[in-house]
Structures are given as C-alpha cells and as structure tokens.
Design a protein around this motif. Sequence first.
Motif, PDB file in Angstrom:
ATOM      1  N   PRO A  89       0.812  -1.228   0.000  1.00 45.71           N
ATOM      2  CA  PRO A  89       0.000   0.000   0.000  1.00 45.71           C
ATOM      3  C   PRO A  89       0.842   1.273   0.000  1.00 45.71           C
ATOM      4  CG  PRO A  89      -0.886  -1.587   1.558  1.00 45.71           C
ATOM      5  CD  PRO A  89       0.435  -2.123   1.119  1.00 45.71           C
ATOM      6  N   MET A  90       1.903   1.279   0.791  1.00 47.09           N
ATOM      7  CA  MET A  90       2.770   2.448   0.857  1.00 47.09           C
ATOM      8  C   MET A  90       3.466   2.711  -0.467  1.00 47.09           C
ATOM      9  SD  MET A  90       2.915   4.107   3.763  1.00 47.09           S
ATOM     10  CE  MET A  90       2.450   3.929   5.484  1.00 47.09           C
ATOM     11  N   MET A  91       3.886   1.648  -1.145  1.00 46.46           N
ATOM     12  CA  MET A  91       4.577   1.796  -2.424  1.00 46.46           C
ATOM     13  C   MET A  91       3.674   2.459  -3.458  1.00 46.46           C
ATOM     14  SD  MET A  91       6.319  -1.998  -2.312  1.00 46.46           S
ATOM     15  CE  MET A  91       6.714  -2.083  -4.054  1.00 46.46           C
ATOM     16  N   VAL A  92       2.441   1.994  -3.542  1.00 44.72           N
ATOM     17  CA  VAL A  92       1.506   2.518  -4.545  1.00 44.72           C
ATOM     18  C   VAL A  92       1.101   3.956  -4.227  1.00 44.72           C
ATOM     19  CG1 VAL A  92      -0.779   2.244  -5.558  1.00 44.72           C
ATOM     20  CG2 VAL A  92       0.648   0.230  -5.154  1.00 44.72           C
ATOM     21  N   ILE A  93       0.710   4.208  -2.971  1.00 41.33           N
ATOM     22  CA  ILE A  93       0.293   5.555  -2.576  1.00 41.33           C
ATOM     23  C   ILE A  93       1.441   6.547  -2.756  1.00 41.33           C
ATOM     24  CG2 ILE A  93      -0.490   6.989  -0.658  1.00 41.33           C
ATOM     25  CD1 ILE A  93      -1.909   4.485   0.446  1.00 41.33           C
ATOM     26  N   GLY A  94       2.645   6.131  -2.359  1.00 43.74           N
ATOM     27  CA  GLY A  94       3.804   7.001  -2.503  1.00 43.74           C
ATOM     28  C   GLY A  94       4.059   7.389  -3.950  1.00 43.74           C
ATOM     29  N   MET A 134       7.437   7.636   1.585  1.00 46.81           N
ATOM     30  CA  MET A 134       6.586   6.446   1.663  1.00 46.81           C
ATOM     31  C   MET A 134       7.131   5.319   0.795  1.00 46.81           C
ATOM     32  SD  MET A 134       2.811   8.247   1.627  1.00 46.81           S
ATOM     33  CE  MET A 134       1.899   6.715   1.857  1.00 46.81           C
ATOM     34  N   GLN A 135       7.565   5.660  -0.406  1.00 40.21           N
ATOM     35  CA  GLN A 135       8.016   4.603  -1.307  1.00 40.21           C
ATOM     36  C   GLN A 135       9.433   4.135  -0.992  1.00 40.21           C
ATOM     37  OE1 GLN A 135       7.174   5.368  -5.428  1.00 40.21           O
ATOM     38  NE2 GLN A 135       7.749   3.320  -6.064  1.00 40.21           N
ATOM     39  N   THR A 136      10.333   5.071  -0.675  1.00 36.72           N
ATOM     40  CA  THR A 136      11.708   4.665  -0.384  1.00 36.72           C
ATOM     41  C   THR A 136      11.811   3.872   0.920  1.00 36.72           C
ATOM     42  OG1 THR A 136      12.105   6.819   0.670  1.00 36.72           O
ATOM     43  CG2 THR A 136      12.797   6.566  -1.617  1.00 36.72           C
ATOM     44  N   ALA A 137      10.977   4.179   1.896  1.00 37.94           N
ATOM     45  CA  ALA A 137      11.019   3.443   3.171  1.00 37.94           C
ATOM     46  C   ALA A 137      10.751   1.964   2.945  1.00 37.94           C
ATOM     47  CB  ALA A 137      10.002   4.028   4.147  1.00 37.94           C
ATOM     48  N   CYS A 138       9.912   1.642   1.988  1.00 40.77           N
ATOM     49  CA  CYS A 138       9.587   0.240   1.709  1.00 40.77           C
ATOM     50  C   CYS A 138      10.764  -0.499   1.089  1.00 40.77           C
ATOM     51  CB  CYS A 138       8.375   0.166   0.781  1.00 40.77           C
ATOM     52  SG  CYS A 138       6.860   0.782   1.529  1.00 40.77           S
ATOM     53  N   THR A 139      11.576   0.197   0.305  1.00 42.83           N
ATOM     54  CA  THR A 139      12.751  -0.448  -0.285  1.00 42.83           C
ATOM     55  C   THR A 139      13.648  -1.012   0.792  1.00 42.83           C
ATOM     56  OG1 THR A 139      12.713   0.995  -2.234  1.00 42.83           O
ATOM     57  CG2 THR A 139      14.789  -0.101  -1.726  1.00 42.83           C
ATOM     58  N   LYS A 140      13.875  -0.232   1.841  1.00 42.48           N
ATOM     59  CA  LYS A 140      14.759  -0.678   2.916  1.00 42.48           C
ATOM     60  C   LYS A 140      14.078  -1.691   3.830  1.00 42.48           C
ATOM     61  CE  LYS A 140      17.313   3.696   2.983  1.00 42.48           C
ATOM     62  NZ  LYS A 140      16.659   4.247   1.777  1.00 42.48           N
ATOM     63  N   ALA A 141      12.842  -1.409   4.224  1.00 43.70           N
ATOM     64  CA  ALA A 141      12.172  -2.253   5.216  1.00 43.70           C
ATOM     65  C   ALA A 141      11.822  -3.628   4.674  1.00 43.70           C
ATOM     66  CB  ALA A 141      10.906  -1.552   5.712  1.00 43.70           C
ATOM     67  N   ALA A 142      11.404  -3.720   3.416  1.00 43.65           N
ATOM     68  CA  ALA A 142      10.933  -4.984   2.865  1.00 43.65           C
ATOM     69  C   ALA A 142      12.062  -5.952   2.521  1.00 43.65           C
ATOM     70  CB  ALA A 142      10.078  -4.733   1.620  1.00 43.65           C
ATOM     71  N   GLN A 143      13.307  -5.514   2.652  1.00 48.55           N
ATOM     72  CA  GLN A 143      14.437  -6.417   2.411  1.00 48.55           C
ATOM     73  C   GLN A 143      14.370  -7.638   3.332  1.00 48.55           C
ATOM     74  OE1 GLN A 143      17.279  -6.039   0.256  1.00 48.55           O
ATOM     75  NE2 GLN A 143      16.012  -4.491  -0.725  1.00 48.55           N
ATOM     76  N   THR A 144      13.860  -7.444   4.548  1.00 54.34           N
ATOM     77  CA  THR A 144      13.827  -8.544   5.520  1.00 54.34           C
ATOM     78  C   THR A 144      12.868  -9.649   5.104  1.00 54.34           C
ATOM     79  OG1 THR A 144      12.150  -7.341   6.783  1.00 54.34           O
ATOM     80  CG2 THR A 144      14.439  -7.051   7.445  1.00 54.34           C
ATOM     81  N   GLY A 391      10.646  -1.194   9.415  1.00 51.54           N
ATOM     82  CA  GLY A 391      10.299   0.175   9.040  1.00 51.54           C
ATOM     83  C   GLY A 391      11.052   1.172   9.891  1.00 51.54           C
ATOM     84  N   MET A 392      11.120   0.912  11.190  1.00 52.94           N
ATOM     85  CA  MET A 392      11.817   1.799  12.106  1.00 52.94           C
ATOM     86  C   MET A 392      13.313   1.826  11.815  1.00 52.94           C
ATOM     87  SD  MET A 392      11.743   1.788  16.281  1.00 52.94           S
ATOM     88  CE  MET A 392      10.008   2.224  16.358  1.00 52.94           C
ATOM     89  N   ILE A 393      13.912   0.657  11.593  1.00 59.77           N
ATOM     90  CA  ILE A 393      15.343   0.587  11.306  1.00 59.77           C
ATOM     91  C   ILE A 393      15.658   1.316  10.007  1.00 59.77           C
ATOM     92  CG2 ILE A 393      17.241  -0.956  10.670  1.00 59.77           C
ATOM     93  CD1 ILE A 393      16.649  -1.045  13.624  1.00 59.77           C
ATOM     94  N   GLY A 394      14.889   1.010   8.956  1.00 58.11           N
ATOM     95  CA  GLY A 394      15.140   1.621   7.661  1.00 58.11           C
ATOM     96  C   GLY A 394      14.981   3.125   7.679  1.00 58.11           C
ATOM     97  N   THR A 395      13.968   3.595   8.396  1.00 56.26           N
ATOM     98  CA  THR A 395      13.723   5.039   8.405  1.00 56.26           C
ATOM     99  C   THR A 395      14.590   5.782   9.412  1.00 56.26           C
ATOM    100  OG1 THR A 395      11.802   4.660   9.855  1.00 56.26           O
ATOM    101  CG2 THR A 395      11.377   4.900   7.492  1.00 56.26           C
ATOM    102  N   LEU A 396      15.024   5.102  10.463  1.00 58.64           N
ATOM    103  CA  LEU A 396      16.038   5.698  11.331  1.00 58.64           C
ATOM    104  C   LEU A 396      17.309   5.955  10.516  1.00 58.64           C
ATOM    105  CD1 LEU A 396      15.978   3.888  14.808  1.00 58.64           C
ATOM    106  CD2 LEU A 396      15.921   6.353  14.396  1.00 58.64           C
ATOM    107  N   PHE A 397      17.661   4.954   9.720  1.00 61.32           N
ATOM    108  CA  PHE A 397      18.812   5.095   8.832  1.00 61.32           C
ATOM    109  C   PHE A 397      18.602   6.282   7.885  1.00 61.32           C
ATOM    110  CE2 PHE A 397      20.562   4.325   4.643  1.00 61.32           C
ATOM    111  CZ  PHE A 397      21.900   4.115   4.920  1.00 61.32           C
ATOM    112  N   SER A 398      17.447   6.324   7.253  1.00 62.92           N
ATOM    113  CA  SER A 398      17.167   7.376   6.288  1.00 62.92           C
ATOM    114  C   SER A 398      17.132   8.753   6.934  1.00 62.92           C
ATOM    115  CB  SER A 398      15.829   7.108   5.587  1.00 62.92           C
ATOM    116  OG  SER A 398      15.892   5.935   4.825  1.00 62.92           O
TER     117      SER A 398
END
Length: 510
Positions: A89-94, A134-144, A391-398
Amino acid sequence: MKAAALNEDHTYHKAKIWQIGFFTLNNTATNLYMFILAFVTYYATGIVGLTVVAVSTILTLMRVFDGITDPIIGFIIDKTESKFGKFRPMMVIGNIILAGSILIMYNVTHLLPESLQLVFFILVYAIYVVGYTMQTACTKAAQTVLTNDPKQRPLFAVFDGVNNTILFTGGQVFIASYLVIKHGGFTMALFHELNTYAILAGFIFTVLAVIGIASKDQKEFYGLADLTVQTKFRDYWPILKGNRPLQMLIIAASSDKLTLSVLRHAVVVVMLFGILLGDYSLSGTISMIIIVPTLLITFAGVWYARKTDLKKAFVISTWIGLLAFGMLVAFLFTIDPTTISLSDMGLATIGFIVLYTLGMGFGALPSALVNPMIADISDYETFKSGRYVPGMIGTLFSFVDKLISSLAPALVGFAVALIGYKETFPEIGDTLTTSLYGMTIFLAFGIPVLGWIASLIAMKFYHLDSKKMAEIQTSIAEAKEKAEEKRMSEPSAELVGESEDMLNTILNPK
C-alpha cells in the motif's frame, strides 16, 4: 536440532531471482524521481525566477523535512497489517503522490503571481517529499521479508547497480545529448518531456515491484511472527542508541550519499563537463563509455560479497574509489583539461576516462550494498531485542542519512556563490576562471574523497560479518521453531474458553 541442520532446513527463506529483480525496481522508481529533481534548480531559477541562495536553502530544508518524515512513515509501516501486506500500500500511494506533485510543481508554479511562487513551490515540494519517503522506506524495510539468505541478499545490489547505472548514465546521456540540444537548454518544453517519461516509467516500475514482493509481503515472514515485541514511537531513540551497526552504517552510507549527491548534482556536472572540459555533451558520451565497466565492477563486487560478506565488499570498493579519485585530482592539476576529448585519444583523455570510471564504478558500489546491509541490521535488532521493526530501522537510517546528505544542494549553492555566482548558477560555456577551476575539482572529486575517508573510518566499527550473521539467523530460526512448538502444544484460547463454559454449566446448573 543441530545448527547445521537448522541452517539448511529452517533458517533461510529464499526468494526467486525474478522477485528480487522486480522488487529492486521500487528503488529505481524513486531514484528516477530523484534524478529528474536534480534539474529543478534550473526550473526554479531560470523559469520561476527564484535566487540561487533561496533555491539552495529550500532544497536543503526539504531534505531535512524528508528525514523528519522518515521515522513517522517507518512507524506506520511497522504497525500496518492489511490484506495487501505492510509494504505494497505504501509503495503505490507514494508513487501516486510523487507523480501528482511533479505535475503540479512544473505546470503551476511559474504561472502564479510572484508573491505566491516561493510559498507554493515549498508546499508542493513538501508533498513530493512525503510521497518519496513512503516509497523509499519500503525499499529498505521490505528487504527482511524478501530473503534472509546471505547468498541471496547481495543479489539486490546486482539488479540495483545495473538499474542505477542505466538510469543515471543513460539519463545523463539522454538529457545532455538529446533533450538539451532538442529544446535549446533547460526550457519548459524540456521539463515537460522529461517529466512525462519519468512519471510513466516510475508507474511501470512500481507495479512490477508490487508484483515482485506480493508473495513475500506476508505475516509469516515478519521477524519472530508470534513473538514480535510491541514497539512504541518513543523506542526510536533507544534502538538508535543501542544498535552500533546501525550507527556505523548511517555514518558510512550518508557520507557516500553526500559525495554522490554532490558529484551528480546538475550544476556540478555542468561545471565539470560544460566549463572545465569545455564540452557538456561529453558528460553523456563518457557516461555511455563507462556503463559496461561499471556493470562489470558491480558484478565483481556482488560476487565478492557473496563469497565473503557485505562488509568486506563495501570496504574494498570504497578504498578503490578513494584512490582513483585522489589520483584524478592530482592528474587534473597537471594537465590542460580542455585537451580531454574523444577526438584526441591522448594521455589526458585516456587517463581521465580510466580514473573516472574506477572512481564512479567502485565509489557507487557501496550505495548499492546498503539496502541488504540494512536488512542485516534489522535482523540484528530482532536477534538482540526481539523487536521486528524493519520500518523503524530503515527510516532511522534514512532520517540521519538525509540530514547529512541534505548538505549537498546547500554545499553546491554556497560554494558557487562564494566564487561569485550569487544570482544564477554556472552555465554551459562560462569563462573558466582560476576560482571556478579549483571549485569544480573540489566539488566533483575532493568532496567524494573526504566522504569516503569518513566511510572507511565508520566501517572499522561495523561488526556484522558473515560469521555474526550466521549466528543471528540461526538464533532467530530457533526462536521461531520454539514459538511454533509452544503454540502447537498449548490449547487455543477459543478451546480453553469453551472448556471453561462447559465446566461452569456442569458445576453451576441453572
């Protein structure tokens, strides 16, 4: 169960190669928008009429705002559970927000009264930032959830490296050798055509990325699943404070991001090729020349990462990029840069192309390795605290990464203002003065050298190597297995409730 058997049968969940390739396009979609926004300075100053310092300041503040939105979006991702998963959802909305904000920004701002242009530009840019986050956060978070296999995670860097090479080099060729010539400079017609291509391509890339992650964006792949620790927004600081690998990767990667942001800044490219070398179209031609070597460097780097680990590949590639650009700085001060020409393949031209290729190829590789390394850090946090918070790890990084890399537009803007460009940015064909000569080399190659030195120092304290990651994945797999055994051995809450009702009926008949 023995660790070896556990590793073979339970520790790793793998993805199909096409799934990794498709999902990588999510990063390509957002990088595409980042690429076209690199030229917004020429729209804002040349067409809208804003000053150089004002535009540079706005872009810096928007980058800071981008970092501030990251933790909020990451927290929302971690709390999201829908029938479409956490990430799709975040990828599409972003992506929808990105497309809409670009259309409004370039089609409305210059038509408004002068008193409203600055405020409107800032407002629309802020909306763009929300979609981008919204879209970039998913790139990092969804790696797991994509894969936790150490042999597969580096493959993301292969696809990402290829995509980014084609995007940034091919895109520069397309603009410098086609659009600029076709439209006579950075005109409205150029921006309309460029933005149309970007919006269509970004939408296609996002759809393919959604398809790639669809079967993996499921609860069974979310950390410890049933054992997930509840996390609150106030836990951001303790996680950042207690996660040393996250701290070190933030420093290393943000240094790399700053160097590449400055090096690829549209103004710096104009200064280097359009003024120092005297041929702006050369930027596109050389970009085409280095595509194949850059791809070979990416393949070699990922092969080495799969043979050893991500950290070693990161460090070695950074060293090679650092040495190449250090030599290039010395080289440019000993030759006449205007002799660099593809029509004269002398020592100056060959030396520049070789060193530039090595610096760009190896210098960009660590950025492609960062996303799978963030997944390792997210797994480390799960191993250490039991929290599944990608999500928290990826966006803390970002968040911290963007605060540091936000210096790029301000650095470029104030640097050129320092040598006299206060109202407009350097243009193709400007007279090459001594101060412009030195500032061009400093921005194009001196900044990357300094950034890579900082990156290497940080990686000395990053301890997630192959041995540590094997320990982490084995521990997580064991915890999951124990949780499943416990769940299967205990009666469900529903059955317990029914049993209690029956017992109460028997003991207390009406």
